[in-house]
Enzyme design. Structure first.
Site: not given
Length: 471
Positions: A114, A142-144, A202-203, A275-276
């Site tokens: 279970d 994400g980046w990759t 991105e991006y 994303m600063t």
């Protein structure tokens, strides 16, 4: 310093005055949506690298966890869209044989027919059960792993199929089986775990880390993709009586409007994770701050007045994003620069990072050492971020509102051999993050986002500086 702060305050005040009132925006009043947000990424690989587990997350200091990552996929031969966990083993197959790395002290039992959920997903489910305020999102790309977003967003059919796959996998919790334990995964195995989806493309329009088929149409297609996510999440939510979150990781500065139809796409999101950070990285010309709170005229990108946190917030407001949807990003890692000059304690001098290794966790070798590495491993600075150690002196740049470290003769074990060179490390501290907290509360922004939680010090110094956002 005073002039810079006045300019930043004036820009933010002008933007706030011009922004569309919150009441005119499409916002959700559902109890499933946090009114204030402190969110942090937790990466599936944390259990391998630092040995940081779900149980280690200081859940009393935040209310949203973004799990990194889900993988947008496309099979060019069949035209099939997919949406899958990035690492099934860490995500839902890894067996916790003992109680030491579990949330509740109860080990897994792979012989139990279970139990269909193991690994990080099972521990996150337990963490949510013990903390009803907590929301968990799956972050996609994400980046990759943004490779196929351009293709998947390019047609109505692909958008519909891709979004449906993401909802099937992560919201309905239908995970692939056939691995080990043999009962891991299956239909509904992760049902109820994820409260929403975070898009981390991105991006749009950019090759970035090897994206396939990027083009000018991406900018509008990203908006159409967000609309499709919102449509399907709302439709499924009607069957469960739940509002599912939809958010996105969006770039800072003028890049936000270059890559995205910022006002239009934000209408579909519960909030924007901005994303600063990464304003300056190791590919730049000078040793400079990873993130800036306010503009510094000495910064390599100073001509762009949005190239800092305050300027980015103003840019978002002026481009029609309401304050109630802005979540300010902070990095729990720094930027390390080797072979710098010595003027101004190395800051804003040329550098040479030859020999560093992006795959290394060693603080003297990593180009982006974590706060944990700086504080708890290297002893370069205390947890408060004010007192240097191991030959480093901590400095404060009042123009940028940021700390940095300098060692005129730092020792490194580089891939090219040992070296002793002048070194600058720009990093985030409780003081600099505290500035963001004050900004968020003053402008009544939605909250703060951190990349990522395992990179904090053992004392949770950085996330502690964000916790007042929820008060």
């Amino acid at each position: 310093m005073l002039r810079t702060r006045v300019l930043a305050t004036a820009a933010l005040g002008l933007a706030a005055a011009l922004v569309v009132p919150q009441s005119a925006q499409a916002t959700s009043s559902s109890p499933d949506v946090p009114k204030k947000v402190v969110t942090a990424y937790f990466a599936d690989w944390d259990v391998y690298g630092r040995g940081y587990y779900v149980k280690d997350i200081p859940v009393d200091k935040l209310n949203v966890i973004q799990y990194a990552f889900g993988v947008p996929g496309y099979d060019a031969a069949t035209g099939r869209a997919s949406c899958d966990p990035v690492d099934p083993w860490a995500d839902y197959q890894q067996v916790y044989w003992g109680p030491e790395n579990t949330v509740d002290g109860v080990p897994d039992d792979p012989s139990n027919p279970d139990q269909h959920l193991f690994g990080n997903f099972n521990q996150l489910r337990k963490l949510k059960a013990a903390n009803p305020h907590l929301k968990v999102e799956i972050s996609l790309g994400g980046w990759t792993k943004s490779t196929w977003f351009s293709t998947l967003a390019s047609t109505p059919e692909l958008r519909k199929a891709f979004v449906s796959s993401c909802i099937d996998t992560f919201i309905k919790g239908n995970l692939a089986g056939g691995g080990w334990p043999e009962n891991a995964g299956g239909d509904g195995a992760a049902a109820g775990l994820f409260d929403g989806i975070d898009i981390d493309w991105e991006y749009p329009t950019q090759v970035a880390d090897g994206n396939v088929n990027p083009g000018p149409a991406d900018r509008h297609n990203a908006t159409l993709l967000a609309a499709e996510f919102r449509k399907q999440l709302d439709a499924y939510g009607k069957t469960t009586g739940k509002h599912y979150l939809l958010t996105a990781a969006l770039p800072a500065a003028t890049s936000s409007t270059k890559y995205f139809e910022l006002k239009e796409i934000s209408k579909y999101f519960d909030w924007d994770n901005v994303m600063t950070y990464d304003f300056n990285v190791a590919s730049g010309p000078k040793a400079a701050h990873n993130t800036l709170f306010t503009p510094d005229p000495r910064d390599p990108n100073a001509k762009n007045l949005t190239w800092n946190t305050a300027g980015t917030v103003a840019h978002y407001l002026l481009n029609g994003v309401p304050a109630s949807k802005i979540v300010v990003g902070v990095p729990f890692y720094g930027q390390q620069y080797l072979r710098t000059g010595t003027a101004n304690h190395g800051l804003y001098t040329p550098f040479d990072n030859t020999g560093t290794d992006v795959n290394s966790l060693a603080p003297d070798v990593a180009p982006q050492p974590t706060y944990h590495a700086l504080v708890d491993v290297g002893g370069y600075v205390d947890a408060a971020g004010t007192t240097g150690g191991a030959g480093y002196t901590a400095y404060w740049n009042p123009l940028a509102g940021e700390p940095y470290l300098f060692n005129p003769a730092a020792s490194h074990e580089l891939t090219t051999g040992a070296a002793t060179v002048p070194t600058v490390i720009a990093f985030s501290s409780p003081r600099s993050i505290g500035e963001r907290t004050k900004l968020i509360k003053t402008l009544n922004l939605r909250g703060a986002m951190a990349w990522e939680i395992s990179q904090d010090s053992d004392s949770h110094a950085l996330i502690n500086a964000l916790a007042p956002v929820l008060q």
